[in-house]
Design a protein around this motif. Structure first.
Motif, PDB file in Angstrom:
ATOM      1  N   LEU A  30       0.849  -1.183   0.000  1.00 47.88           N
ATOM      2  CA  LEU A  30       0.000   0.000   0.000  1.00 47.88           C
ATOM      3  C   LEU A  30       0.887   1.236   0.000  1.00 47.88           C
ATOM      4  N   GLN A  31       0.537   2.222  -0.788  1.00 45.55           N
ATOM      5  CA  GLN A  31       1.347   3.428  -0.882  1.00 45.55           C
ATOM      6  C   GLN A  31       0.471   4.657  -0.718  1.00 45.55           C
ATOM      7  N   PRO A  87       8.922  -2.348  11.034  1.00 46.47           N
ATOM      8  CA  PRO A  87       9.667  -2.803   9.856  1.00 46.47           C
ATOM      9  C   PRO A  87       8.841  -2.814   8.567  1.00 46.47           C
ATOM     10  N   ALA A  88       7.515  -2.905   8.693  1.00 46.29           N
ATOM     11  CA  ALA A  88       6.664  -2.956   7.498  1.00 46.29           C
ATOM     12  C   ALA A  88       6.256  -1.571   7.010  1.00 46.29           C
ATOM     13  N   ILE A  89       6.727  -0.508   7.670  1.00 42.95           N
ATOM     14  CA  ILE A  89       6.388   0.867   7.275  1.00 42.95           C
ATOM     15  C   ILE A  89       7.670   1.572   6.859  1.00 42.95           C
ATOM     16  N   ALA A  90       7.631   2.231   5.708  1.00 45.68           N
ATOM     17  CA  ALA A  90       8.823   2.938   5.232  1.00 45.68           C
ATOM     18  C   ALA A  90       8.406   4.215   4.518  1.00 45.68           C
ATOM     19  N   TRP A  91       9.236   5.243   4.648  1.00 42.91           N
ATOM     20  CA  TRP A  91       9.027   6.513   3.958  1.00 42.91           C
ATOM     21  C   TRP A  91      10.116   6.660   2.899  1.00 42.91           C
ATOM     22  N   ASP A 123       3.880  -2.563   3.893  1.00 44.29           N
ATOM     23  CA  ASP A 123       3.814  -3.933   3.391  1.00 44.29           C
ATOM     24  C   ASP A 123       2.444  -4.517   3.710  1.00 44.29           C
ATOM     25  N   SER A 124       1.807  -5.114   2.713  1.00 46.39           N
ATOM     26  CA  SER A 124       0.466  -5.652   2.898  1.00 46.39           C
ATOM     27  C   SER A 124       0.180  -6.671   1.812  1.00 46.39           C
ATOM     28  N   ARG A 135      -1.230  -6.614  15.408  1.00 46.58           N
ATOM     29  CA  ARG A 135       0.003  -7.382  15.247  1.00 46.58           C
ATOM     30  C   ARG A 135       0.784  -6.945  14.012  1.00 46.58           C
ATOM     31  N   ILE A 136       0.093  -6.351  13.045  1.00 45.98           N
ATOM     32  CA  ILE A 136       0.730  -5.846  11.832  1.00 45.98           C
ATOM     33  C   ILE A 136       0.116  -4.491  11.510  1.00 45.98           C
ATOM     34  N   PRO A 137       0.828  -3.636  10.753  1.00 47.73           N
ATOM     35  CA  PRO A 137       0.245  -2.352  10.377  1.00 47.73           C
ATOM     36  C   PRO A 137      -0.917  -2.545   9.412  1.00 47.73           C
ATOM     37  N   GLY A 138      -1.848  -1.616   9.449  1.00 47.10           N
ATOM     38  CA  GLY A 138      -2.977  -1.639   8.532  1.00 47.10           C
ATOM     39  C   GLY A 138      -3.399  -0.233   8.187  1.00 47.10           C
ATOM     40  N   VAL A 139      -4.058  -0.084   7.051  1.00 48.04           N
ATOM     41  CA  VAL A 139      -4.537   1.219   6.601  1.00 48.04           C
ATOM     42  C   VAL A 139      -6.048   1.166   6.497  1.00 48.04           C
ATOM     43  N   ALA A 140      -6.721   2.078   7.172  1.00 45.59           N
ATOM     44  CA  ALA A 140      -8.176   2.186   7.082  1.00 45.59           C
ATOM     45  C   ALA A 140      -8.513   3.359   6.171  1.00 45.59           C
ATOM     46  N   THR A 141      -9.149   3.068   5.042  1.00 45.51           N
ATOM     47  CA  THR A 141      -9.568   4.102   4.113  1.00 45.51           C
ATOM     48  C   THR A 141     -11.089   4.103   4.008  1.00 45.51           C
TER      49      THR A 141
END
Length: 335
Positions: free
Chosen positions: A2-3, A187-191, A199-200, A220-226
């Motif tokens: 996801l970006q 670790p799963a988030i980067a700029w 990462d997803s 437990r992992i990153p997520g994006v709510a849109t």
């Protein structure tokens, strides 16, 4: 992958939120069944309490695997630190067409990106037949009961950890800038080059006006709510990420020591590798100060801990006997 692409003005508007309802609803996701090992056992008990507490709507919506959890259960935060009452009012006041639309989306899913649909239970179908207003009000009522049962006794300690994470992030921004912040979160988030990448197993790319970061004790992992039912002015995406706990919060006791002195006292004894106050121990272990004081009293009468006054605070430390007991049952010492 996801970006989220955001310009300099949007980056300046991006912010953090400490949301009690985000923590509650997070336990309805699949990871609520197997909460993080470094969080207190109260989170493991939360999800199991749903059916016992007679919360039919939440029980029907809770996920055991991949799927969509309706967004109206955790509305977009309107302030940096909303109260539970404010958030529940937003749930109860959700537009009925949005409630029904999100429940229909729950049924259909989004197969093209790997988000499966699921059959709606009879409980959900009956509630939907009474209209979106009814579903929203029932959801708010059940969320409040769930909160009182599983979260309220631990919220002050949980909030202190979440707010300490916001303070940590603010310090990184002040000293190193936003790019270093995002690269330090998980670790799963980067700029990189004006884009936030997560990462997803899903894929998507959005130009967004800002990003709202939500630290979580549950995820437990990153997520994006849109906004899946976006109008002409969709709300900014929420990036929910598992906050890193400070090393002092990650102490665990061996099963053998827990069987010997009890799990709560074993955890407190193990944590006292340096002196600590009752309030500090309470925050680390998601216990009330009164509970910590009781168990420390038992440990002190057993000769395993002692206390000393340091200014306005009373600090507890292990005695030599307590240290020998804790270390003799530490698996890492026998590796």
């Amino acid at each position: 992958m996801l970006q989220l692409t955001v310009d300099a003005e949007g980056l300046a508007r991006s912010r953090f939120v400490v949301s009690p309802l985000q923590q509650v609803v997070g336990t309805l996701m699949p990871w609520g069944l197997t909460p993080r090992d470094d969080i207190g056992p109260w989170l493991a008990r939360a999800r199991r309490s749903l059916r016992r507490a007679g919360l039919p709507l939440l029980s029907s919506l809770a996920l055991e695997g991949p799927g969509y959890l309706p967004d109206f259960l955790s509305p977009h935060p309107t302030s940096p630190a909303p109260t539970l009452k404010e958030e529940l009012e937003l749930v109860a006041g959700t537009a009925p067409e949005r409630v029904i639309g999100e429940l229909e989306f729950t049924r259909r899913g989004l197969p093209q990106v790997g988000l499966p649909g699921r059959q709606l239970s009879e409980t959900l179908r009956r509630a939907m037949a009474r209209g979106g207003h009814h579903v929203a009000r029932q959801a708010a009522t059940e969320l409040q009961r769930y909160w009182l049962l599983a979260f309220a006794p631990h919220w002050e300690m949980a909030r202190s950890l979440l707010e300490s994470e916001v303070d940590r992030c603010a310090n990184i921004i002040a000293r190193h800038g936003a790019s270093e912040l995002f690269n330090s979160m998980h670790p799963a988030i980067a700029w990189d080059s004006g884009a936030l990448r997560i990462d997803s197993r899903f894929a998507g790319c959005w130009q967004v006006p800002q990003v709202v970061m939500v630290p979580s004790l549950v995820a437990r992992i990153p997520g994006v709510a849109t906004d899946l039912l976006a109008s002409h002015t969709p709300w900014p995406p929420l990036v929910v990420y598992p906050m890193p706990l400070p090393p002092s919060a990650a102490h665990t006791a061996s099963g053998e020591l827990a069987r010997l002195v009890g799990s709560t006292r074993a955890g407190l004894l193990t944590a006292l590798d340096r002196p600590a106050s009752t309030s500090e121990l309470a925050a680390r272990h998601f216990l009330s100060p009164a509970t910590v004081s009781y168990h420390l009293g038992v440990l002190r009468r057993s000769g395993l801990v002692t206390s000393v006054r340091d200014g306005r605070h009373v600090l507890y430390r292990r005695t030599a006997q307590g240290t020998r007991l804790a270390q003799s049952h530490d698996p890492s010492d026998h590796a």
